[in-house]
Scaffold this active site. Structure first.
Site, short mmCIF file in Angstrom:
data_model
loop_
_atom_site.label_atom_id
_atom_site.label_comp_id
_atom_site.label_asym_id
_atom_site.label_seq_id
_atom_site.Cartn_x
_atom_site.Cartn_y
_atom_site.Cartn_z
N SER A 1 0.83 -1.20 0.00
CA SER A 1 0.00 0.00 0.00
C SER A 1 0.87 1.26 0.00
O SER A 1 0.41 2.32 -0.36
CB SER A 1 -0.88 0.00 1.25
OG SER A 1 -0.07 -0.09 2.40
N HIS B 1 5.26 -2.53 7.59
CA HIS B 1 5.79 -1.25 8.08
C HIS B 1 6.49 -1.42 9.44
O HIS B 1 7.37 -0.64 9.79
CB HIS B 1 4.66 -0.23 8.29
CG HIS B 1 4.19 0.44 7.04
ND1 HIS B 1 3.44 -0.20 6.09
CD2 HIS B 1 4.35 1.71 6.60
CE1 HIS B 1 3.14 0.64 5.12
NE2 HIS B 1 3.69 1.81 5.40
N1 DGL Z 1 2.21 -2.42 4.93
C1 DGL Z 1 0.85 -2.81 4.98
C2 DGL Z 1 0.68 -4.13 5.73
O1 DGL Z 1 1.59 -4.88 5.76
C3 DGL Z 1 -0.14 -1.95 5.56
C4 DGL Z 1 -0.25 -0.58 5.81
C5 DGL Z 1 -1.63 -0.11 5.45
O2 DGL Z 1 -1.79 0.17 4.28
O3 DGL Z 1 -2.49 -0.06 6.32
O4 DGL Z 1 -0.33 -4.44 6.25
#
Ligand code: DGL
Length: 274
Positions: A11, A191
């Protein structure tokens, strides 16, 4: 052998934790990364919206003629299911998500059978890790906690171990995990590894943190090798980054994820066209 690039998407910037691990493991592979920075976060959205976005992201990567797609996003992987069954029907290349490899690693790492899962609201709501871990070992106890403030904190660069806002937020979200006495904690959103030092400080050094981006990257390498899809190139691979929002914004924060300046071209695309 297959010299086409590997496609990776998220995302936003979180998937760069998987990209970084993949680049290190397979330095000669070409990699195309797409970060849907114009529509991040996914984790607070409905299942239908997440599926729609993920299908567009994958259609874009397929237009780049990739040989495999890594959904470096816990949210997309959780919605997609263990083998990506909900998303892979439109694909003509293998699909890898973070869910399976991460669950396997956590099940191996735990000593007391108590595993915590940190993720976005959509990931925790899906119960994906509970299902995956129960299939590996029904005796495991799994505790989920969504941490919606982590993604904006990370994307805004509040990532220094001494940052008081991040520290306080981590303490608040992790209190139930400490209470539950988990000895293994899945960083189920790509993240979160960026603030792993703070998470580790709060949980204590005996708690094993599982980095979902890294596990997914390792799984990709094994699958490419098994399917005989590794490149035969011997020169360093080319990296190309695509984003759906400003390229300048991406480059400055991406450096935090990569631990170095972005190497490779960064381009903007209109994801609504896919
Ligand atoms: N990096 C994404 C995950 O692993 C999510 C962040 C998001 O878009 O809420 O869930």
């Amino acid at each position: 052998m297959d010299n086409r690039p590997i496609g990776v998407f998220d995302s936003g910037l979180g998937g760069l934790t998987a990209f970084k691990a993949l680049s290190k493991l397979l330095p000669n592979e070409d990699i195309v990364y797409f970060g849907d920075t114009g529509r991040v976060p996914y984790g607070t959205r409905s299942r239908e919206t997440i599926v729609k976005y993920a299908r567009q992201d994958m259609a874009f990567l397929q237009s780049k003629d990739v040989k495999m797609i890594l959904a470096a996003c816990g949210t997309v992987s959780s919605v997609a299911g263990s083998k990506g069954e909900l998303l892979s029907d439109t694909l003509n290349v293998p699909f890898v998500g973070v869910l399976r490899p991460t669950a396997r690693e956590a099940a191996t790492a735990t000593r007391n059978g108590k595993i915590g899962v940190l993720g976005t609201t959509a990931t925790v709501r899906s119960g994906s890790y509970q299902k995956e871990l129960a299939a590996i070992n029904p005796d495991l106890q799994v505790f989920g906690q969504d941490c919606p403030l982590f993604v904006p904190l990370v994307e805004s660069g509040f990532v220094q171990p001494g940052d008081p806002i991040t520290r306080l937020t981590v303490e608040r979200y992790l209190a139930p995990m400490k209470e539950a006495d988990v000895d293994t904690l899945i960083l189920g959103c790509t993240h979160y590894p960026i603030i792993a030092p703070v998470i580790s400080e709060v949980m204590g050094k005996d708690v094993v943190l599982i980095n979902s981006g890294r596990e997914a990257a390792r799984f990709c390498v094994a699958l490419l090798a098994e399917m005989e899809l590794l490149t035969e190139k011997t020169a360093p691979g080319e990296r190309h980054f695509y984003v759906s929002d400003r390229t300048e914004g991406f480059s400055s924060v991406a450096g935090i994820f990569l631990g170095q300046d972005v190497q490779g071209e960064v381009s903007h695309i209109d994801i609504d066209k896919y």
